[in-house]
Design an enzyme around this catalytic site. Structure first.
Site, PDB file in Angstrom:
ATOM      1  N   ASP A  83       9.348   0.074  -2.259  1.00  0.00           N
ATOM      2  CA  ASP A  83       8.405   0.598  -1.005  1.00  0.00           C
ATOM      3  C   ASP A  83       7.643   1.483  -1.759  1.00  0.00           C
ATOM      4  OD1 ASP A  83      10.084  -0.922   0.268  1.00  0.00           O
ATOM      5  OD2 ASP A  83       9.975   0.243   2.228  1.00  0.00           O
ATOM      6  N   HIS A 134       3.018  -4.307   3.618  1.00  0.00           N
ATOM      7  CA  HIS A 134       3.954  -2.831   4.704  1.00  0.00           C
ATOM      8  C   HIS A 134       3.032  -2.104   4.843  1.00  0.00           C
ATOM      9  CE1 HIS A 134       6.654   0.210   4.775  1.00  0.00           C
ATOM     10  NE2 HIS A 134       6.262   0.737   3.705  1.00  0.00           N
ATOM     11  N   HIS A 138       0.317   2.669   5.485  1.00  0.00           N
ATOM     12  CA  HIS A 138       1.365   3.365   5.641  1.00  0.00           C
ATOM     13  C   HIS A 138       1.369   4.304   7.098  1.00  0.00           C
ATOM     14  CE1 HIS A 138       5.820   4.758   4.901  1.00  0.00           C
ATOM     15  NE2 HIS A 138       5.828   3.936   4.055  1.00  0.00           N
ATOM     16  N   HIS A 230      12.094   3.513  -3.262  1.00  0.00           N
ATOM     17  CA  HIS A 230      10.770   3.739  -3.531  1.00  0.00           C
ATOM     18  C   HIS A 230      10.101   3.611  -4.899  1.00  0.00           C
ATOM     19  CE1 HIS A 230      11.768   4.920   0.804  1.00  0.00           C
ATOM     20  NE2 HIS A 230      10.580   5.149   1.142  1.00  0.00           N
TER      21      HIS A 230
HETATM   22 ZN   LIG Z   1       7.282   3.709   3.177  1.00  0.00          ZN
END
Ligand SMILES: [Zn+2]
Length: 260
Positions: A83, A134, A138, A230
Site C-alpha cells: 500500500d 487506494h 490517502h 507498505h
Molecule cells: Zn494506506
C-alpha cells in the site's frame, strides 16, 4: 551659465531620488523584507453575516466492518498487498524482491503518487502485478464523506492510473486505514472495483524491525491470507529487509498467488 548648470543637476538629483523611492520595481531580494507568505496575517475568521455553507458532517464509522469485503484469497494460497505507493525510494526495490522470488502482488496505489511517478506504475503493471485504487490522497475519512465526494475521489484516482497505463485494470479498492463504510463499498462496486481488506497486518507502518515484521506475518498467516504491507508512505527499509525471508516462508508454507 554656472547657475543654470547647477539647477539642471539639482533637477536630475530630484528625479533620481523620486525614482529610488518606489517608482521602480521593488527588489525581491531586499534583506529587510520577510517572504510574502510570512508577512501575511492569519486568515480572518468569517464574519457572522457572511453565508458560509456548513461543512458536511462525517457519517459515523460502523462498529463492525461492512459486508462485501475481500479478506481472504478464496484458495489455500496467500496474497501479498503493498500500500501507499508508488514511491521512488521503495517501490522499485520491492518490485526487485518480488521478481527475484517469482511472485506477483497487488499494489494499492495513491492517486497523487501515481501522478508523480507514472513510470513506476507502468513498471508495476509490466511486471504482472495487480492494481488497487487506494484513494487520491490517502484520506482516512473518505468513506465517511458524502457519496458524491467518495465517487469523485475514486474516479479521479482511476483516471490518473489510466493516464499512466491506458486501459489498466483496477479490480480492487482499499479504503485508507481500513476505515470502511457500506457507502464506500457500494461506490467502489458501482465503479467495478471489489473492496479489498486483509487478514494479516504486521503493522509495518509503525516501523517495527524487519525480524518482527517477518515473525508477525509467519505467526498469523493462515491458508488464504491476504497480507498487508507498505511500499510507500514513509521509510520502508524494514519492510524491504523483511521481504526476502517473509516471501520465501509464505511460498514454502502456503504458496503465493495473485488475487482472483
Ligand atoms: Zn494506506
Amino acid at each position: 551659465m554656472r547657475h543654470r548648470a547647477l539647477l539642471a543637476s539639482l533637477a536630475g538629483l530630484v528625479v533620481l531620488l523620486v525614482a529610488g523611492c518606489g517608482g521602480g520595481t521593488p527588489t525581491p531580494t531586499a534583506p529587510s523584507s520577510p517572504p510574502p507568505s510570512a508577512a501575511l496575517p492569519p486568515e480572518p475568521a468569517p464574519s457572522p453575516t457572511r453565508a458560509v455553507p456548513p461543512k458536511p458532517r462525517l457519517r459515523p464509522l460502523p462498529v463492525k466492518l461492512p459486508a462485501g469485503l475481500i479478506r481472504t484469497t478464496g484458495t489455500d494460497k496467500v496474497a501479498l498487498t503493498f500500500d501507499d505507493g508508488p514511491d521512488p525510494a521503495w517501490t522499485p526495490k520491492v518490485l526487485d524482491r518480488l521478481k527475484a522470488a517469482k511472485v506477483t502482488a497487488t499494489f494499492c496505489v495513491v492517486g497523487r503518487q501515481v501522478r508523480k511517478h507514472p513510470g513506476l506504475l507502468r513498471r508495476i503493471v509490466r511486471e504482472g502485478h495487480q492494481l488497487c485504487n487506494h484513494s487520491w490522497n490517502h484520506d482516512l475519512d473518505l468513506a465517511r464523506r458524502p457519496v458524491s465526494e467518495i465517487r469523485a475521489d475514486l474516479v479521479r484516482t482511476n483516471r490518473e492510473i489510466r493516464r499512466a497505463v491506458p486501459d489498466a485494470k483496477v479490480p480492487f479498492y482499499r479504503q485508507p486505514g481500513g476505515r470502511w463504510t457500506a457507502e464506500v463499498v457500494k461506490v467502489a462496486k458501482q465503479l467495478d472495483m471489489r473492496s479489498l481488506h486483509w487478514s494479516v497486518d504486521p503493522q509495518d507502518w509503525a516501523k517495527p524491525t524487519a525480524a518482527t515484521i517477518e515473525k508477525r506475518v509467519k505467526r498469523s498467516a493462515r491458508p488464504g491470507a491476504v497480507v498487508l504491507l507498505h511500499d510507500g508512505g514513509g521509510n520502508r527499509s524494514a519492510t524491504l529487509a523483511a521481504c526476502t525471508k517473509l516471501i520465501a516462508g509464505l511460498k514454502r508454507d502456503h504458496g503465493v498467488a495473485r488475487l482472483t
